[in-house]
Scaffold this active site. Structure first.
Site: not given
Length: 224
Positions: A36, A177
């Site tokens: 991320d 996610d």
């Protein structure tokens, strides 16, 4: 049986021993690494950039890496990650001045393209790019903060995108996610998801082998 893929988000890993922690989760049976990237601009958090990933590659992390960029502007960052050698790069439509051009930057350099969709973002952005992308990442929480709960209405969104993929006779992978847990993964899997991003559900556990075994056992019962 469908080939489900587990992608732990290393944002939840132990940063004091990041390389070691990632190797442990790989040995426990995960399929890819979710990386991320947040800029404290597009989202209200600041995380990792290309330098850390470059170090991890040198450390020996060699399984597929899924870079999820939550930053604006995005094109220059994409070019930096391409140089490192990653497998997937996902970006949010709102971060690009020209979505088609951004897709081409990724494709022409041999990476697979992912489009990341926030919970309240319209799916209309997919209308003209289904033939250009390899993955659709549906956010089931608002991006930027760890530990949020899965938003139940996202199940409908996942079902819709799965039907859209099948309608286009596409090999596009569907990824989810945010807030994915062992107690909700079965109902999420039934929507047609291929890749599950996990954070604290794996990295906050003492025994990675045990939790990943339990997750895979749940998924083995799913028929799609």
């Amino acid at each position: 049986m469908k080939n489900f893929l587990l992608a732990p988000s290393i944002l939840s890993a132990n940063f004091a021993k990041l390389g070691e922690d990632i190797k442990k989760v790989i040995l426990a049976g995960c399929d890819m690494i979710h990386y991320d990237v947040m800029d404290n601009h597009y989202v209200s958090n600041l995380t990792m950039g290309p330098i850390i990933l470059k170090s991890l590659k040198k450390y020996g992390i060699s399984i597929p890496i899924d870079v999820h960029i939550m930053a604006k502007p995005v094109d220059n960052l994409i070019k930096q990650f391409i140089k490192i050698g990653v497998d997937y790069i996902s970006f949010h439509p709102e971060t690009s001045k020209n979505i088609y051009n951004t897709i081409q930057i990724i494709k022409k350099n041999g990476c697979k393209v992912g489009i990341a969709i926030n919970p309240y973002t319209s799916l209309n952005c997919l209308d003209y790019i289904m033939n250009e992308i390899d993955m659709i990442l549906i956010m089931s929480v608002n991006p930027g903060l760890e530990g949020q709960k899965f938003m139940p209405f996202i199940l409908n969104k996942l079902n819709y995108v799965n039907k859209l993929i099948k309608k286009n006779n596409s090999n596009i992978l569907l990824e989810v996610d945010g807030g994915v847990k062992i107690n909700n993964i079965s109902k999420i899997a039934k929507t047609g998801v291929d890749i599950f991003v996990f954070g604290s559900e794996i990295f906050k556990k003492n025994n990675y082998n045990k939790i990943i075994y339990k997750i895979k056992k749940k998924l083995k019962k799913i028929k799609n």
